[in-house]
Design an enzyme around this catalytic site. Structure first.
Site, short mmCIF file in Angstrom:
data_model
loop_
_atom_site.label_atom_id
_atom_site.label_comp_id
_atom_site.label_asym_id
_atom_site.label_seq_id
_atom_site.Cartn_x
_atom_site.Cartn_y
_atom_site.Cartn_z
N ARG A 50 59.40 51.05 -132.76
CA ARG A 50 59.18 52.27 -133.55
C ARG A 50 60.47 53.07 -133.57
NH1 ARG A 50 53.93 53.50 -129.93
NH2 ARG A 50 52.53 52.02 -130.93
N ARG A 102 50.61 60.88 -134.81
CA ARG A 102 51.78 60.17 -134.27
C ARG A 102 52.53 59.44 -135.38
NH1 ARG A 102 51.01 55.95 -129.37
NH2 ARG A 102 50.61 54.52 -131.12
N ARG A 143 43.23 49.80 -133.36
CA ARG A 143 43.38 50.56 -132.12
C ARG A 143 42.12 51.37 -131.81
NH1 ARG A 143 48.58 49.19 -132.75
NH2 ARG A 143 50.02 49.65 -131.06
N1 LIG Z 1 48.41 43.40 -121.12
C1 LIG Z 1 49.48 44.12 -121.46
N2 LIG Z 1 49.34 45.19 -122.25
C2 LIG Z 1 50.46 45.90 -122.56
C3 LIG Z 1 51.74 45.56 -122.06
N3 LIG Z 1 52.62 46.46 -122.53
C4 LIG Z 1 51.92 47.33 -123.28
N4 LIG Z 1 50.61 46.99 -123.30
C5 LIG Z 1 49.50 47.67 -123.97
O1 LIG Z 1 49.51 47.33 -125.33
C6 LIG Z 1 48.86 48.37 -126.04
C7 LIG Z 1 49.67 48.71 -127.28
O2 LIG Z 1 50.91 49.26 -126.89
P1 LIG Z 1 51.88 49.87 -127.99
O3 LIG Z 1 52.07 48.90 -129.10
O4 LIG Z 1 53.10 50.36 -127.31
O5 LIG Z 1 51.04 51.05 -128.65
P2 LIG Z 1 50.51 52.45 -128.09
O6 LIG Z 1 49.75 52.20 -126.81
O7 LIG Z 1 49.64 52.93 -129.18
O8 LIG Z 1 51.71 53.31 -127.88
C8 LIG Z 1 48.68 49.53 -125.08
O9 LIG Z 1 47.33 49.53 -124.66
C9 LIG Z 1 49.58 49.17 -123.93
O10 LIG Z 1 49.08 49.66 -122.70
C10 LIG Z 1 51.84 44.42 -121.20
O11 LIG Z 1 52.89 44.04 -120.71
N5 LIG Z 1 50.69 43.75 -120.94
N1 LIG Z 2 47.36 66.33 -124.16
C1 LIG Z 2 47.82 66.10 -125.39
N2 LIG Z 2 47.58 67.01 -126.37
C2 LIG Z 2 48.00 66.81 -127.63
N3 LIG Z 2 48.70 65.72 -128.03
C3 LIG Z 2 48.98 64.79 -127.10
C4 LIG Z 2 48.55 64.94 -125.75
N4 LIG Z 2 48.97 63.85 -125.06
C5 LIG Z 2 49.63 63.07 -125.93
N5 LIG Z 2 49.64 63.63 -127.16
C6 LIG Z 2 50.20 63.05 -128.39
O1 LIG Z 2 49.31 62.03 -128.79
C7 LIG Z 2 50.02 60.92 -129.31
C8 LIG Z 2 49.65 59.67 -128.49
O2 LIG Z 2 50.25 59.77 -127.21
P1 LIG Z 2 51.02 58.54 -126.55
O3 LIG Z 2 51.67 59.03 -125.32
O4 LIG Z 2 51.88 57.88 -127.58
O5 LIG Z 2 49.78 57.57 -126.20
P2 LIG Z 2 49.72 56.09 -125.63
O6 LIG Z 2 51.04 55.81 -124.97
O7 LIG Z 2 48.58 56.09 -124.68
O8 LIG Z 2 49.48 55.23 -126.83
C9 LIG Z 2 51.48 61.25 -129.26
O9 LIG Z 2 51.89 61.70 -130.54
C10 LIG Z 2 51.56 62.37 -128.22
O10 LIG Z 2 52.61 63.27 -128.50
#
Ligand SMILES: Nc1nc2c(ncn2[C@@H]2O[C@H](COP(=O)(O)OP(=O)(O)O)[C@@H](O)[C@H]2O)c(=O)[nH]1
Ligand SMILES: Nc1ncnc2c1ncn2[C@@H]1O[C@H](COP(=O)(O)OP(=O)(O)O)[C@@H](O)[C@H]1O
Length: 223
Positions: A52, A145, A156
């Site tokens: 991203r 986001r 998701r």
């Molecule tokens: N099993 C597994 N899940 C992962 C790993 N790295 C990231 N994830 C999970 O993959 C999912 C998608 O991650 P990402 O594409 O970064 O999207 P986001 O969680 O929406 O920010 C999330 O639930 C992460 O916790 C990994 O190494 N192993």
């Molecule tokens: N407590 C909160 N209140 C409002 N927005 C939040 C909060 N925590 C996270 N966010 C926002 O929500 C979105 C998802 O958070 P993120 O950390 O990317 O989630 P994840 O890593 O679990 O996918 C991001 O845009 C982040 O800035």
């Protein structure tokens, strides 16, 4: 089946953060890592998804092709791997070893398949679930986001429903944190890291009153 290649070494227990996409894991982790960069280290996963804007190869993820990822899996280089929303993700042994080599507490951000798989290994982490206050709030945050296509967003949200049920299964997580107010959730995360393990303790820093983590060494398994 347990990985017979694991061997014991002294060090603090790793920490697994899991929970639905959009629950706030990365946001909380970044805060923790910023405040305690000499204590915690992030296990950089591999993924086949595209970076991203703002994400860095080798820092947020190792961005690889499916072929490279599959070759690594076939070669036994991964502790666990999973497919999430059509992309491959996995924790390499090297990712965990790199953090442990720096004598930092290793933090993994993985999905629920990863949690199930890690539970069959000797890694023995502390498991913390980050949950959104509601599906409605989760959807709003994911939309705001602006990182996902509508199709990915729906994938998701569907996975999130399953994940929210999974987090309620008894004995899966040591702590469940609802990320409503960010600062409160962050405080709870720090408390959870202290409360769920005897291997952390706090002491006042000499120059200020901020909480510090002092991991004690104890027996853990590594890969
Ligand atoms: N099993 C597994 N899940 C992962 C790993 N790295 C990231 N994830 C999970 O993959 C999912 C998608 O991650 P990402 O594409 O970064 O999207 P986001 O969680 O929406 O920010 C999330 O639930 C992460 O916790 C990994 O190494 N192993
Ligand atoms: N407590 C909160 N209140 C409002 N927005 C939040 C909060 N925590 C996270 N966010 C926002 O929500 C979105 C998802 O958070 P993120 O950390 O990317 O989630 P994840 O890593 O679990 O996918 C991001 O845009 C982040 O800035």
């Amino acid at each position: 089946m347990r990985d017979s290649t694991t061997k014991a070494m002294a060090g603090p227990r790793p920490v697994v953060l899991s929970g639905p996409s959009g629950a706030g894991k990365s946001t909380l982790l970044k805060k923790l890592m910023k405040e305690y960069d000499s204590i915690f280290g992030f296990s950089v996963s591999h993924t086949t998804r595209n970076p991203r804007p703002g994400e860095e190869n080798g820092k947020d993820y190792h961005y690889v092709t499916r072929e490279t990822m599959q070759a690594g899996i076939d070669n036994g280089e991964f502790i666990e791997n999973a497919v999430f929303s059509g992309n491959m993700y996995g924790t390499s042994k090297a990712a965990v070893q790199d953090v442990q080599a720096k004598n930092l507490i290793c933090i993994l951000d993985i999905d629920m398949q990863g949690v199930r798989n890690i539970k069959t290994t000797d890694l023995n982490p502390i498991y913390i679930s980050i949950q959104p206050p509601s599906m409605e709030v989760l959807e709003k945050r994911l939309r705001e986001r602006k990182t996902e296509s509508e199709e990915n967003l729906q994938k998701r949200l569907n996975a999130a429903k399953v994940d929210m049920q999974f987090s309620k299964e008894p004995g899966v997580f040591d702590a469940i944190i609802v990320n409503d107010n960010l600062e409160e959730a962050y405080g709870q995360l720090k408390n959870a890291l202290l409360e769920v393990s005897d291997h952390y303790n706090t002491a006042s820093a000499s120059s200020n009153t901020s909480t510090r983590f002092h991991p004690c060494t104890h027996q853990m398994k590594t890969f």
